[in-house]
Design a protein around this motif. Structure first.
Motif, mmCIF file in Angstrom:
data_model
loop_
_atom_site.group_PDB
_atom_site.id
_atom_site.type_symbol
_atom_site.label_atom_id
_atom_site.label_comp_id
_atom_site.label_asym_id
_atom_site.label_seq_id
_atom_site.Cartn_x
_atom_site.Cartn_y
_atom_site.Cartn_z
ATOM 1 N N GLY A 24 -18.167 34.341 55.803
ATOM 2 C CA GLY A 24 -17.500 33.940 57.029
ATOM 3 C C GLY A 24 -18.318 33.117 57.994
ATOM 4 N N SER A 25 -19.590 32.897 57.705
ATOM 5 C CA SER A 25 -20.469 32.162 58.614
ATOM 6 C C SER A 25 -20.945 30.859 57.981
ATOM 7 C CB SER A 25 -21.693 33.007 58.987
ATOM 8 O OG SER A 25 -21.317 34.184 59.660
ATOM 9 N N VAL A 26 -21.235 29.873 58.824
ATOM 10 C CA VAL A 26 -21.809 28.615 58.354
ATOM 11 C C VAL A 26 -23.300 28.811 58.139
ATOM 12 C CG1 VAL A 26 -22.293 26.210 58.937
ATOM 13 C CG2 VAL A 26 -20.079 27.207 59.518
ATOM 14 N N VAL A 27 -23.765 28.558 56.914
ATOM 15 C CA VAL A 27 -25.193 28.685 56.615
ATOM 16 C C VAL A 27 -25.863 27.322 56.496
ATOM 17 C CG1 VAL A 27 -24.933 30.936 55.518
ATOM 18 C CG2 VAL A 27 -24.773 28.873 54.120
ATOM 19 N N ALA A 28 -25.074 26.262 56.383
ATOM 20 C CA ALA A 28 -25.629 24.912 56.335
ATOM 21 C C ALA A 28 -24.518 23.913 56.610
ATOM 22 C CB ALA A 28 -26.262 24.614 54.976
ATOM 23 N N ASP A 29 -24.878 22.803 57.239
ATOM 24 C CA ASP A 29 -23.921 21.737 57.543
ATOM 25 C C ASP A 29 -24.685 20.422 57.510
ATOM 26 O OD1 ASP A 29 -22.110 19.926 58.535
ATOM 27 O OD2 ASP A 29 -21.596 21.062 60.335
ATOM 28 N N ALA A 30 -24.622 19.732 56.368
ATOM 29 C CA ALA A 30 -25.414 18.513 56.194
ATOM 30 C C ALA A 30 -25.005 17.819 54.901
ATOM 31 C CB ALA A 30 -26.904 18.857 56.157
ATOM 32 N N THR A 31 -25.684 16.730 54.577
ATOM 33 C CA THR A 31 -25.461 16.077 53.290
ATOM 34 C C THR A 31 -26.094 16.917 52.186
ATOM 35 O OG1 THR A 31 -27.531 14.818 53.365
ATOM 36 C CG2 THR A 31 -25.593 13.818 54.421
ATOM 37 N N THR A 32 -25.763 16.590 50.933
ATOM 38 C CA THR A 32 -26.318 17.328 49.806
ATOM 39 C C THR A 32 -27.844 17.318 49.832
ATOM 40 O OG1 THR A 32 -24.415 16.838 48.403
ATOM 41 C CG2 THR A 32 -26.434 17.468 47.288
ATOM 42 N N GLU A 33 -28.431 16.148 50.012
ATOM 43 C CA GLU A 33 -29.885 16.043 49.993
ATOM 44 C C GLU A 33 -30.512 16.799 51.154
ATOM 45 O OE1 GLU A 33 -31.800 14.897 47.555
ATOM 46 O OE2 GLU A 33 -29.887 14.709 46.522
ATOM 47 N N GLN A 34 -29.879 16.749 52.321
ATOM 48 C CA GLN A 34 -30.409 17.475 53.473
ATOM 49 C C GLN A 34 -30.353 18.978 53.253
ATOM 50 O OE1 GLN A 34 -27.857 15.740 56.458
ATOM 51 N NE2 GLN A 34 -29.393 14.254 57.110
ATOM 52 N N ILE A 35 -29.272 19.450 52.616
ATOM 53 C CA ILE A 35 -29.152 20.881 52.341
ATOM 54 C C ILE A 35 -30.215 21.322 51.343
ATOM 55 C CG2 ILE A 35 -27.692 22.603 51.188
ATOM 56 C CD1 ILE A 35 -25.296 21.289 52.577
ATOM 57 N N ARG A 36 -30.436 20.508 50.329
ATOM 58 C CA ARG A 36 -31.469 20.851 49.346
ATOM 59 C C ARG A 36 -32.843 20.921 50.008
ATOM 60 N NH1 ARG A 36 -30.800 16.684 44.557
ATOM 61 N NH2 ARG A 36 -32.553 17.893 43.725
ATOM 62 N N ALA A 37 -33.099 19.996 50.950
ATOM 63 C CA ALA A 37 -34.372 20.021 51.661
ATOM 64 C C ALA A 37 -34.442 21.203 52.629
ATOM 65 C CB ALA A 37 -34.565 18.714 52.424
ATOM 66 N N GLN A 38 -33.298 21.532 53.231
ATOM 67 C CA GLN A 38 -33.242 22.622 54.201
ATOM 68 C C GLN A 38 -33.573 23.967 53.569
ATOM 69 O OE1 GLN A 38 -29.634 22.543 56.533
ATOM 70 N NE2 GLN A 38 -29.797 24.687 57.104
ATOM 71 N N ALA A 39 -33.272 24.096 52.285
ATOM 72 C CA ALA A 39 -33.557 25.357 51.592
ATOM 73 C C ALA A 39 -35.055 25.663 51.580
ATOM 74 C CB ALA A 39 -33.013 25.315 50.165
ATOM 75 N N GLY A 40 -35.873 24.612 51.731
ATOM 76 C CA GLY A 40 -37.309 24.815 51.904
ATOM 77 C C GLY A 40 -38.096 24.922 50.617
ATOM 78 N N VAL A 41 -37.662 25.736 49.696
ATOM 79 C CA VAL A 41 -38.422 25.982 48.470
ATOM 80 C C VAL A 41 -38.308 24.789 47.528
ATOM 81 C CG1 VAL A 41 -38.676 27.470 46.463
ATOM 82 C CG2 VAL A 41 -38.086 28.458 48.672
ATOM 83 N N ARG A 42 -39.439 24.333 47.017
ATOM 84 C CA ARG A 42 -39.453 23.275 46.011
ATOM 85 C C ARG A 42 -40.172 23.772 44.744
ATOM 86 N NH1 ARG A 42 -41.712 18.460 49.723
ATOM 87 N NH2 ARG A 42 -42.370 20.250 50.990
#
Length: 301
Positions: free
Chosen positions: A208-226
């Motif tokens: 029920g909550s927004v955990v991310a709001d961005a483009t695909t690449e931004q979301i992948r970067a937002q996850a932090g872990v590489r």
């Protein structure tokens, strides 16, 4: 600046025998005219409940929503917004063409039925009865009906439910055509590839909550872990202290013949260390996939 959709602190609460359930929790976002936005989340994430509020089919427990600057019900009546929902609204004994024509007859503008059938990719089954149509074909009938009013905004709730791979590809080809006409498209899906391939932007929902709001690449970067992969030559073995692993967010897997694969948060700090200390070759750094990013963000929010 004009907005097609403006949701502010939307909350929807239901009362059940086991207590209070928050289906949507304090959700806020805006969608610009001509933007293509995916609501991405697993079943039960709150996508359909959120769309019901955007379409005026349900009133929020708290918060507000505007469609083209007006109340959702007013935007639907205008009609400036149309929807393709998961089920309902079709008469099984009618042919595809007659079903669409029946709805078209309710409009004062006499919309072109055949043009809607062609745009939805179902002109070839115009004379087939609804009862004989597959679930995916019935979804396309709903899409044709939604196009009759030439809406500014298309809202789609799991639009490819019941479609096979070929039908899904054809459907999104039709949607691409609508997007090129400048229509605003907001669609809910649990298919990661649909969100990634079609949307300009992804709004990820979890519980029920927004955990991310961005483009695909931004979301992948937002996850932090590489993910970091490399080889250590000359028989060297990577040795990290427990403190280093904690500070840099390193999760290290056993080496395979000198080949290392690990996940890392502070990649720049980790690489500065290993490049200075070890004979490292075949270095590769990749962001998480969209699926991995969604799992990480849902778990940490």
């Amino acid at each position: 600046m004009k907005t097609a959709v403006a949701a502010s602190h939307l909350t929807q609460t239901f009362t059940s025998r086991t207590g209070t359930v928050e289906a949507v929790k304090d959700v806020s976002f805006t969608v610009a005219p001509g933007e293509v936005v995916a609501l991405l989340g697993e079943n039960g994430a709150g996508k359909s409940t959120l769309l019901d509020m955007l379409l005026g089919l349900a009133s929020p427990t708290a918060g507000s929503v505007k469609i083209c600057g007006t109340a959702p019900a007013q935007a639907v009546r205008a009609p400036r917004v149309a929807a393709v929902l998961q089920s309902g609204g079709l008469l099984k004994d009618l042919t595809v063409k007659d079903q669409v024509a029946m709805v078209a007859a309710t409009y004062p503008t006499a919309p072109k039925v055949w043009a809607a059938l062609e745009a939805a990719g179902i002109a070839d089954i115009a004379n087939r009865k609804i009862a004989k149509c597959s679930g995916g074909q019935q979804q396309k009938v709903r899409f044709a009906i939604a196009l009759l009013s030439d809406p500014e905004i298309l809202v789609l709730d799991e639009p490819t439910t019941g479609m096979d791979v070929k039908a899904r590809a054809a459907f999104w080809e039709s949607m691409h055509a609508q997007a090129t006409l400048g229509k605003t498209i907001l669609f809910a899906t649990h298919y990661l590839e649909e969100a990634q391939d079609f949307a300009d932007r992804i709004i990820m929902l979890s519980h029920g909550s927004v955990v991310a709001d961005a483009t695909t690449e931004q979301i992948r970067a937002q996850a932090g872990v590489r993910t970091v992969r490399f080889r250590l030559d000359g028989g060297s073995e990577l040795a990290l202290t427990a403190q280093q692993q904690e500070e840099w967010g390193v999760q290290l897997s056993p080496a395979q013949k000198g080949r290392y694969t690990l996940s890392c948060v502070e990649v720049e700090r980790f690489l500065a260390f290993v490049l200075a200390e070890y004979p490292l070759t075949q270095l590769e750094v990749t962001q998480p996939t969209l699926a991995e990013a969604f799992s990480i963000l849902a778990r940490t929010n």
